[in-house]
Enzyme design. Structure first.
Site, short mmCIF file in Angstrom:
data_model
loop_
_atom_site.label_atom_id
_atom_site.label_comp_id
_atom_site.label_asym_id
_atom_site.label_seq_id
_atom_site.Cartn_x
_atom_site.Cartn_y
_atom_site.Cartn_z
N VAL A 1 -23.03 -33.49 -34.04
CA VAL A 1 -23.78 -33.72 -35.28
C VAL A 1 -25.28 -33.82 -34.96
O VAL A 1 -26.11 -33.31 -35.71
CB VAL A 1 -23.28 -34.99 -36.00
CG1 VAL A 1 -24.22 -35.41 -37.11
CG2 VAL A 1 -21.87 -34.76 -36.54
N ASP B 1 -19.06 -35.42 -15.64
CA ASP B 1 -17.79 -34.68 -15.60
C ASP B 1 -17.88 -33.57 -14.56
O ASP B 1 -18.87 -32.83 -14.54
CB ASP B 1 -17.49 -34.00 -16.94
CG ASP B 1 -17.28 -34.98 -18.09
OD1 ASP B 1 -17.14 -36.18 -17.81
OD2 ASP B 1 -17.27 -34.52 -19.25
N GLU C 1 -16.39 -30.75 -14.42
CA GLU C 1 -16.39 -29.40 -15.00
C GLU C 1 -17.76 -28.99 -15.53
O GLU C 1 -18.02 -27.82 -15.74
CB GLU C 1 -15.37 -29.32 -16.12
CG GLU C 1 -13.94 -29.32 -15.62
CD GLU C 1 -12.95 -29.51 -16.76
OE1 GLU C 1 -13.32 -30.12 -17.78
OE2 GLU C 1 -11.80 -29.06 -16.61
N PRO D 1 -25.75 -48.72 -19.41
CA PRO D 1 -24.97 -47.47 -19.29
C PRO D 1 -25.83 -46.24 -19.56
O PRO D 1 -25.69 -45.23 -18.87
CB PRO D 1 -23.88 -47.62 -20.36
CG PRO D 1 -23.80 -49.08 -20.66
CD PRO D 1 -25.16 -49.66 -20.39
N GLY E 1 -0.95 -24.98 -41.34
CA GLY E 1 -0.11 -25.46 -40.24
C GLY E 1 0.74 -24.36 -39.66
O GLY E 1 0.76 -23.23 -40.14
N CYS F 1 -3.44 -21.52 -46.88
CA CYS F 1 -2.73 -20.77 -45.85
C CYS F 1 -1.25 -21.16 -45.81
O CYS F 1 -0.50 -20.73 -46.66
CB CYS F 1 -3.45 -20.92 -44.50
SG CYS F 1 -3.04 -19.56 -43.40
N GLU G 1 9.14 -17.59 -40.42
CA GLU G 1 8.59 -18.41 -39.34
C GLU G 1 9.44 -19.66 -39.16
O GLU G 1 9.61 -20.17 -38.05
CB GLU G 1 7.14 -18.81 -39.67
CG GLU G 1 6.51 -19.74 -38.63
CD GLU G 1 5.10 -20.24 -39.02
OE1 GLU G 1 4.63 -19.95 -40.14
OE2 GLU G 1 4.50 -20.95 -38.19
N HIS H 1 -8.66 -19.12 -45.51
CA HIS H 1 -9.16 -20.49 -45.32
C HIS H 1 -10.54 -20.62 -45.96
O HIS H 1 -11.55 -20.35 -45.29
CB HIS H 1 -9.28 -20.80 -43.82
CG HIS H 1 -7.97 -20.94 -43.13
ND1 HIS H 1 -7.40 -22.16 -42.89
CD2 HIS H 1 -7.12 -20.02 -42.64
CE1 HIS H 1 -6.24 -21.99 -42.26
NE2 HIS H 1 -6.05 -20.69 -42.10
N GLU I 1 -12.23 -23.10 -46.54
CA GLU I 1 -13.03 -24.24 -46.04
C GLU I 1 -14.13 -23.83 -45.07
O GLU I 1 -15.16 -24.49 -44.96
CB GLU I 1 -12.12 -25.29 -45.38
CG GLU I 1 -11.39 -24.87 -44.09
CD GLU I 1 -10.06 -24.16 -44.33
OE1 GLU I 1 -9.85 -23.62 -45.44
OE2 GLU I 1 -9.22 -24.14 -43.40
N1 GLN Z 1 1.95 -20.53 -39.93
C1 GLN Z 1 1.46 -19.69 -40.96
C2 GLN Z 1 1.20 -18.27 -40.47
O1 GLN Z 1 1.13 -18.04 -39.30
C3 GLN Z 1 0.20 -20.28 -41.60
C4 GLN Z 1 -0.96 -20.40 -40.68
C5 GLN Z 1 -2.04 -21.32 -41.18
O2 GLN Z 1 -1.83 -22.18 -42.03
N2 GLN Z 1 -3.23 -21.22 -40.63
O3 GLN Z 1 1.08 -17.36 -41.24
#
Ligand code: GLN
Length: 533
Positions: free
Chosen positions: A19, A146, A148, A189, A352, A379, A403, A505, A507
């Site tokens: 940020v 770190d 790395e 620190p 997801g 999605c 899926e 998406h 967002e």
């Molecule tokens: N799992 C779903 C797909 O692969 C949706 C992916 C997601 O929500 N980004 O199509």
């Protein structure tokens, strides 16, 4: 000459280095400078695509299909830019490039070493990124010390030598704790982290001291004395009500002037009025609505950070605070009645992957559909809305996405023909920008006010076109299509105050002052139903 602002972190992680970097970017952008921003992630993964959101938070998707660190999302939102995937540099990428080059014999028999080969590769990428911009932010992930991080610190140390002081600024962001027992800030620190940085040959030019409350003069003086940074270059980013206020806090302390002087940029007045009014709208809402956020990774809020921010942007535009009620899909799966106890003004079913919790998500869709709660499925959320509709409206028992159930009798979501047979976890993901055509006479068209849009994608599965005629008869409308290939992008329901699902998406393209239409629509629909619009 390229100009680099190099940002390191000390003491501990998660104190807001991302940020801070993004805020510095906004301060420069407010002066009309062109700014690029690079995030260096010292981990060995090549990108964040396969990383677990539990551990790492959201995977941010760039317009060109990169699956990258969520900090790039802060940059995009604060700078109002669209960054390419190459702006997320990981150790994995660097080593991979060096080793591949070695295998091709391009080092002509030399011994390939961290210095100069790895550091040269890092420097080359940073200089490429800086090319053509007034200034480029380079945030080095992790905390100084770190293992790395070392090749990156070494590379930027060399860049100072090569580009000169007037073209490189080192800013160190470090936390200082406030000790309640003695009522004082402890700077030790931070002193140590600056000392550690010096061991690698880097003396910071400025510090951003992160603290719970504003620091006093005496503390700043003490920090200056022990770190060799003049008091005028010690900035304090104390905790504020919203991260969007950080650019204003730093600007007020003279960050913009400091950087302009240091980098030899023209002295310009910052235009931060729009930003300021956004922050005011965000922090002084007139309405509050409760938004159910149903997904699998709700324990770590960062998993959906761009969606949360998108809701804030839309909320600010409507003077509404979205109060988020996180709903674990696992819990709803066990006890669907959980939903009855909540009074939700809107429901978002989140993106997801994988089977776990999906019956709970489907239940959340059903709950929103039946109870006429404004609904947005993103999605996976959109795909599950189609499954729910198939099962409960069309009566197709066992309908599912392949899926989740490869043997479903009704694969309403499936791999499109050209996707089938490809490697399951490899190359088949649709990533990044695709153009979407928006159908006239639909809610989506009303929201976008346009017949076309471009949105970002990250998915493999698609709505099965064979089921569309039946769905249409029962009131599920396709209101957005991909323009290059016949694929469903947006669905909505006729008989509902606001029910929309997007395969893309939305967002990732939301910005302060520029909310994305579906989020804006969701919140206005919720307000309307409450009679507050
Ligand atoms: N799992 C779903 C797909 O692969 C949706 C992916 C997601 O929500 N980004 O199509």
């Amino acid at each position: 000459m390229p100009k680099l602002i190099i940002i390191t972190g000390g003491v501990m992680s998660s104190v807001g280095k991302g940020v801070t970097s993004a805020s510095i970017g906004r301060i420069l952008r407010a002066r009309g400078f062109s700014v690029n921003a690079v995030k260096v992630d010292p981990y060995l993964n090549v990108d964040a695509g396969t990383m677990n959101p539990y551990q790492h938070g959201e995977v941010f998707v760039t317009y060109d299909g990169g699956e990258i660190d969520l900090d790039l999302g802060h940059y995009e939102r604060f700078l109002d830019v669209e960054l390419p995937r190459r702006n997320n540099i990981t150790s994995g990428q660097i080593y991979l490039a060096v080793i591949e080059r070695e295998r091709r014999g391009e080092y002509l028999g030399q011994t390939v070493q961290l210095i100069p080969h790895v550091t040269d590769e890092i420097k080359k990428r940073l200089l490429d990124a800086a090319d053509g911009y007034d200034a480029t932010l380079v945030e080095i992930g992790g905390t100084v010390g770190d293992y790395e991080q070392l090749p990156f610190l070494e590379a930027v140390r060399q860049l100072r030598l090569e580009l000169g002081e007037e073209n490189t600024v080192f800013i160190h962001v470090a936390w200082i704790p406030f000790l309640k027992t003695t009522e004082e800030f402890k700077t030790k620190p931070l002193q140590h982290s600056v000392a550690e940085l010096r061991r690698y040959g880097i003396q910071p030019d400025a510090l951003v001291v992160r603290s719970e409350k504003p620091i006093d003069k005496a503390t700043a003086k003490k920090i200056s004395l022990h770190t060799n940074v003049p008091a005028s270059a010690i900035f304090n980013s104390y905790d504020v009500d919203t991260t969007y206020r950080v650019p204003l806090v730093l600007e007020q302390q003279g960050m913009g002037e400091f950087l302009s002087k240091r980098l030899g940029l023209p002295d310009r007045r910052p235009a931060l009025e729009d930003w300021q009014s956004f922050v005011e709208a965000l922090t002084n809402p007139k309405h509050t609505i409760t938004v159910g956020m149903c997904g699998k990774y709700v324990e770590l809020k960062d998993s959906y950070i761009s969606i949360v921010e998108a809701l804030k942007h839309a909320g600010a535009a409507l003077r509404t605070a979205p109060k988020l009620e996180w709903i674990s899909s696992d819990k709803v799966e066990e006890r669907p009645e959980l939903l009855e106890g909540k009074s939700l003004d809107a429901m978002v079913v989140l993106p997801g992957f994988g089977k776990r919790g999906t019956e709970g998500m489907i239940e959340c869709v059903r709950y929103a559909r039946v109870n006429k709660i404004p609904f947005l499925g993103i999605c996976f959320g959109m795909q599950l809305a189609v499954v729910e509709f198939a099962r409960n409206v069309l009566g197709l028992r066992g309908a599912n996405s392949t899926e989740l159930d490869p043997d479903t009798p009704h694969p309403v979501i499936h791999l499109a023909p050209e996707q089938q047979g490809l490697d399951r976890l490899g190359g088949t993901m649709i990533l990044g920008n695709r153009e979407v055509e928006i159908v006239e006479g639909t809610l989506a068209r009303e929201l976008y006010g346009s017949d076309k849009t471009v949105e970002r994608h990250r998915h493999r599965y698609e709505v099965n076109l064979d089921y569309l005629p039946k769905m249409a008869e029962a009131g599920l409308v396709v209101s957005g299509w991909r323009t290059d290939i016949r694929r469903v992008e947006i669905i909505e329901l006729r008989d509902h105050p606001f029910f929309i699902g997007t395969q893309f998406h939305p967002e990732f393209k939301s910005r302060p002052g520029k909310p994305r239409p579906v989020f804006y629509g969701l919140i206005s629909a919720a307000l309307k139903l409450r009679g507050e619009a």
